[in-house]
Write a protein that holds these residues in place. Structure first.
Motif, PDB file in Angstrom:
ATOM      1  N   GLY A  17      45.329  78.667 -22.567  1.00 43.77           N
ATOM      2  CA  GLY A  17      46.610  78.191 -23.057  1.00 43.77           C
ATOM      3  C   GLY A  17      47.291  79.168 -23.995  1.00 43.77           C
ATOM      4  O   GLY A  17      48.508  79.365 -23.933  1.00 43.77           O
ATOM      5  N   GLY A  56      48.205  73.593 -17.816  1.00 45.84           N
ATOM      6  CA  GLY A  56      48.899  74.466 -18.753  1.00 45.84           C
ATOM      7  C   GLY A  56      50.300  74.814 -18.295  1.00 45.84           C
ATOM      8  O   GLY A  56      51.243  74.850 -19.092  1.00 45.84           O
ATOM      9  N   VAL A 210      43.271  73.711 -23.354  1.00 39.11           N
ATOM     10  CA  VAL A 210      44.574  74.236 -22.937  1.00 39.11           C
ATOM     11  C   VAL A 210      45.694  73.637 -23.784  1.00 39.11           C
ATOM     12  O   VAL A 210      46.597  74.353 -24.245  1.00 39.11           O
ATOM     13  CB  VAL A 210      44.831  73.924 -21.441  1.00 39.11           C
ATOM     14  CG1 VAL A 210      46.287  74.183 -21.088  1.00 39.11           C
ATOM     15  CG2 VAL A 210      43.934  74.772 -20.566  1.00 39.11           C
TER      16      VAL A 210
END
Length: 247
Positions: A17, A56, A210
């Motif tokens: 992320g 994400g 994430v």
């Protein structure tokens, strides 16, 4: 074992992320340290990348950091370019591929380092679909030939060479992983190389990471975010140089 896999999944998800990468470079060695063989580790890693890249990318799109149309053009270009990876690996010596990879990463890293950090996320970047597709195809060709997802090349090239805003480049890098990871998941599934139980455990855990990584990236200024990316790329470049010269 399960606790360790959940912890690793969250850490790798956080890196995905924050940095916009697939995470396989770190996840596969970590799984092997836990006792998984390399083929099983790769299968789990690919399954995790499907989870983290899809979730994400959705979060980044909600935040306005991901242009789906441009990302799809780059991703499809990468898919087409990857089709030539088998020919490239077969005909080009490994040392040439490795040297080319280091050269491209080094040049992109230099341009990334010298690129301005104050570019606003909404700033225009008038790039034609042909340029984006060609960029994706080139990265797909070389990245898959080197056994990596490609985002580690895409982000510095978008920022350093094509003047893409940093946050959008990171988001595009993670979206690029969607295409390669889904393709890899299908291929490995058909070959019976996916450990679904452990892959699901790591993949679900990575979702929490994430979300935290994208939240942290949003709270991090462009300059600090860029510096963190530079550190990551320098480490990967150093590891690649070590592999070439020391084996």
């Amino acid at each position: 074992m399960s606790v360790a896999l959940v912890f690793i999944g969250m850490i790798i998800g956080g890196m995905s992320g924050f940095f916009g990468i697939g995470g396989g470079t770190m996840l596969v060695p970590a799984l092997m340290l836990l006792g998984f063989d390399i083929k099983t580790a790769i299968g789990i890693s690919v399954m995790q990348m499907v989870f983290s890249s899809l979730y994400g990318s959705w979060l980044n799109h909600k935040k306005g950091h991901l242009n789906l149309k441009e990302g799809a053009v780059i991703g499809l270009g990468g898919f087409v370019g990857a089709l030539g990876s088998g020919w490239l690996v077969k005909t080009v010596p490994e040392i040439v591929l490795e040297t080319a990879f280091v050269a491209v990463v080094g040049f992109a890293l230099y341009r990334f380092f010298t690129a301005p950090t104050h570019v606003d996320v909404d700033a225009g970047h008038d790039l034609s679909p042909a340029v984006l597709a060609a960029t994706g195809a080139t990265i797909g060709l070389f990245a898959i030939s080197m056994g990596i997802g490609g985002s580690i090349l895409l982000t510095p090239i978008l920022v350093g060479l094509l003047h893409y805003p940093l946050k959008k480049a990171v988001s595009a890098g993670l979206f690029f992983v969607v295409f390669s990871s889904i393709s890899g998941f299908i291929s490995l599934s058909l070959a019976g190389q996916i450990d679904y139980r452990h892959g699901l455990l790591v993949g679900i855990a990575s979702l929490f990471g994430v979300q935290a990584g994208i939240w942290l990236a949003g709270k991090t200024g462009n300059k600090k975010h860029k510096n963190a990316l530079i550190v990551l790329y320098v480490v990967i470049l150093a590891l690649m140089l070590k592999k070439i010269f020391l084996g």
